[in-house]
Write an enzyme that holds these catalytic residues in place. Structure first.
Site, PDB file in Angstrom:
ATOM      1  N   ASP A   1      33.062  49.719  37.364  1.00  0.00           N
ATOM      2  CA  ASP A   1      33.010  49.461  38.811  1.00  0.00           C
ATOM      3  C   ASP A   1      33.899  50.426  39.600  1.00  0.00           C
ATOM      4  OD1 ASP A   1      35.185  48.114  37.462  1.00  0.00           O
ATOM      5  OD2 ASP A   1      35.650  47.117  39.353  1.00  0.00           O
TER       6      ASP A   1
ATOM      7  N   SER B   1      35.143  52.731  42.212  1.00  0.00           N
ATOM      8  CA  SER B   1      34.686  53.022  43.570  1.00  0.00           C
ATOM      9  C   SER B   1      34.465  54.535  43.674  1.00  0.00           C
ATOM     10  CB  SER B   1      35.725  52.543  44.575  1.00  0.00           C
ATOM     11  OG  SER B   1      36.977  53.092  44.238  1.00  0.00           O
TER      12      SER B   1
ATOM     13  N   THR C   1      37.491  56.739  42.945  1.00  0.00           N
ATOM     14  CA  THR C   1      37.969  56.723  41.550  1.00  0.00           C
ATOM     15  C   THR C   1      37.021  57.467  40.619  1.00  0.00           C
ATOM     16  OG1 THR C   1      39.069  54.639  41.964  1.00  0.00           O
ATOM     17  CG2 THR C   1      38.709  55.194  39.668  1.00  0.00           C
TER      18      THR C   1
ATOM     19  N   LYS D   1      31.697  44.185  41.453  1.00  0.00           N
ATOM     20  CA  LYS D   1      33.001  44.211  42.124  1.00  0.00           C
ATOM     21  C   LYS D   1      32.758  43.930  43.616  1.00  0.00           C
ATOM     22  CE  LYS D   1      35.166  48.189  42.949  1.00  0.00           C
ATOM     23  NZ  LYS D   1      36.342  48.412  42.105  1.00  0.00           N
TER      24      LYS D   1
ATOM     25  N   GLU E   1      41.447  39.012  39.049  1.00  0.00           N
ATOM     26  CA  GLU E   1      42.228  40.122  38.467  1.00  0.00           C
ATOM     27  C   GLU E   1      43.494  40.418  39.292  1.00  0.00           C
ATOM     28  OE1 GLU E   1      40.227  43.937  38.196  1.00  0.00           O
ATOM     29  OE2 GLU E   1      41.843  44.831  37.040  1.00  0.00           O
TER      30      GLU E   1
ATOM     31  N   LYS F   1      41.511  38.172  34.511  1.00  0.00           N
ATOM     32  CA  LYS F   1      41.643  39.561  34.028  1.00  0.00           C
ATOM     33  C   LYS F   1      43.054  40.050  34.347  1.00  0.00           C
ATOM     34  CE  LYS F   1      39.639  44.195  34.450  1.00  0.00           C
ATOM     35  NZ  LYS F   1      38.404  44.973  34.502  1.00  0.00           N
TER      36      LYS F   1
ATOM     37  N   GLY G   1      38.203  49.580  31.611  1.00  0.00           N
ATOM     38  CA  GLY G   1      37.524  50.666  32.312  1.00  0.00           C
ATOM     39  C   GLY G   1      37.836  51.953  31.585  1.00  0.00           C
ATOM     40  N   ARG G   2      39.052  52.476  31.838  1.00  0.00           N
ATOM     41  CA  ARG G   2      39.444  53.756  31.246  1.00  0.00           C
ATOM     42  C   ARG G   2      39.428  53.742  29.722  1.00  0.00           C
ATOM     43  NH1 ARG G   2      44.578  54.110  35.057  1.00  0.00           N
ATOM     44  NH2 ARG G   2      44.074  51.891  35.151  1.00  0.00           N
TER      45      ARG G   2
HETATM   46  C1  5MM Z   1      37.001  50.783  36.470  1.00  0.00           C
HETATM   47  O1  5MM Z   1      38.045  50.753  37.430  1.00  0.00           O
HETATM   48  C2  5MM Z   1      37.942  49.659  38.350  1.00  0.00           C
HETATM   49  C3  5MM Z   1      37.758  50.139  39.746  1.00  0.00           C
HETATM   50  O2  5MM Z   1      38.917  50.686  40.299  1.00  0.00           O
HETATM   51  P1  5MM Z   1      38.872  51.198  41.843  1.00  0.00           P
HETATM   52  O3  5MM Z   1      38.462  50.059  42.696  1.00  0.00           O
HETATM   53  O4  5MM Z   1      40.292  51.637  42.059  1.00  0.00           O
HETATM   54  O5  5MM Z   1      37.909  52.326  41.891  1.00  0.00           O
HETATM   55  C4  5MM Z   1      39.126  48.717  38.168  1.00  0.00           C
HETATM   56  O6  5MM Z   1      39.125  47.648  39.058  1.00  0.00           O
HETATM   57  C5  5MM Z   1      39.026  48.170  36.789  1.00  0.00           C
HETATM   58  O7  5MM Z   1      37.982  47.239  36.715  1.00  0.00           O
HETATM   59  C6  5MM Z   1      40.282  47.477  36.310  1.00  0.00           C
HETATM   60  O8  5MM Z   1      41.455  47.892  36.938  1.00  0.00           O
HETATM   61  C7  5MM Z   1      40.426  47.728  34.833  1.00  0.00           C
HETATM   62  O9  5MM Z   1      40.282  49.100  34.578  1.00  0.00           O
HETATM   63  P2  5MM Z   1      41.255  49.810  33.571  1.00  0.00           P
HETATM   64  O10 5MM Z   1      40.892  51.272  33.658  1.00  0.00           O
HETATM   65  O11 5MM Z   1      42.654  49.519  34.029  1.00  0.00           O
HETATM   66  O12 5MM Z   1      40.946  49.200  32.217  1.00  0.00           O
END
Ligand code: 5MM
Length: 341
Positions: free
Chosen positions: A24, A26, A29, A98, A178, A220, A292-293
């Site tokens: 998700d 944005s 990102t 999201k 989260e 989360k 995510g990452r």
């Molecule tokens: C995938 O990253 C998500 C979106 O982030 P932005 O809204 O800043 O673009 C983020 O919400 C993500 O779902 C969570 O933080 C978990 O991601 P990570 O990379 O920390 O596992």
């Protein structure tokens, strides 16, 4: 609200051996992620990249319970015209969305943020449900630093998370709640524990006040972990032990599941931490990943925006999904990583 159905979906999201793909990002990102691999962030490239992930049959059908989408993605079609949401459903995973609209500076609280997006959320949820979303996600961001977080930042973010969660359940959508305590600073694991404990306690207090059914949600959270710039990095066993102690103290057993964010941990660290927590069972809730990452860094690199690399990107994604799937049952070993390399 049909709580039995919400509970069924929340339970499926944290089924043993499976976890959630957080795709998700944005627009800002995903641009950062694409910049890192030298790919232009066009609508078509974002679609092609995510289509590659959702068409990874092994990963999606065996190890991924649900996918968190960004607004652009939920309305996109694959190259052959199939809605991306349908690809996810056909794989057996649950589509999610999201719904927060990012963060803004919190007035009177220098350096702190509040997540926004409650206006017209009820209408947006209705459209997302019609499109196939069965769960949603809202992320609050709490930073640790000199004199922060303030109780004000913790309270307003907890209040917004609970407002969002109640609106989701009224729309028959499971909320992923989260509250992310960032691991960016030089604080130690004790400080992360203490701040996360305050954040989770306040969040559950607000969820109760606003009558959110705990049986129909997924949490989360971040792990209890040393700040990235802290000189003393807590070892895997300590992260696992402190995280489980923290969650047992703050998260009621009525919550069906907890799915961690990776927050900037390396791929293997995120897997090892989840695995070590499962060695400390039995646990009162399902415990898995919503990375995510830590799920996407490897496939992004392998793909690098080239059609001829799609199979390599899918292999890299399947490997990380499998490793985390095993970790969600406490069955991962670092030797499995070496074999795949
Ligand atoms: C995938 O990253 C998500 C979106 O982030 P932005 O809204 O800043 O673009 C983020 O919400 C993500 O779902 C969570 O933080 C978990 O991601 P990570 O990379 O920390 O596992």
């Amino acid at each position: 609200m049909n709580l039995t159905e919400l509970n069924r979906i929340a339970t499926a999201m944290v089924a043993p051996g499976k976890g959630i793909l957080a795709a998700d990002e944005s627009s800002g990102t995903i641009k950062k992620r694409f910049d890192a691999i030298g790919v232009e962030s066009t609508e078509e490239n974002r679609r092609d990249y995510r289509e590659m992930l959702f068409r990874s049959k092994d990963a999606m059908s065996q190890y991924i319970s649900g996918v968190i989408l960004y607004d652009e993605t939920i309305w996109q079609d694959a190259k052959d015209g199939t809605p991306l949401v349908k690809l996810i459903e056909q794989s057996g995973a649950i589509p999610g969305i999201k719904v927060d609209e990012g963060t803004q500076a919190l007035p009177m609280c220098p350096g702190e943020l509040v997540t926004v997006g409650l206006d017209k959320l009820a209408e947006r949820l209705k459209k997302y449900y019609e499109r196939g979303a069965r769960f949603a996600k809202w992320r609050a961001v709490i930073d640790i630093g000199g004199g922060i977080p303030s109780m004000t930042a913790i309270s307003v973010n907890a209040h917004a998370l609970a407002r969002y969660a109640a609106l989701c359940q009224a729309a028959q959508i499971v909320p992923i709640v989260e509250p992310e305590v960032l691991m960016d600073g030089d604080h130690d694991i004790e400080r992360c524990y203490e701040v996360t404990s305050r954040v989770l306690s306040k969040t559950f207090q607000e969820l109760r006040v606003q009558r959110v059914a705990l049986e129909g949600m997924v949490l989360k959270p971040n792990m209890a972990i040393s700040g990235k710039k802290c000189a003393k990095q807590a070892p895997v066993e300590e992260v696992a032990e402190k995280t489980i102690r923290l969650l047992k103290a703050c998260v009621p057993a009525a919550v069906p599941g907890i799915a961690f964010l990776s927050g900037g941990q390396s791929d293997e660290e995120a897997t090892a931490h989840l695995n070590a927590m499962h060695k400390l069972g039995p646990l009162p809730w399902g415990l898995t990943f919503s990375y995510g990452r830590a799920l996407q860094a490897a496939p992004q690199k392998a793909w690098s925006g080239k059609a001829e690399n799609v199979a390599a990107g899918q292999r890299a994604f399947s490997h990380r999904a499998q490793m985390n799937g095993l970790a969600s049952k406490g069955e991962w070993q670092s030797s499995l990583e070496k074999k795949a390399a």
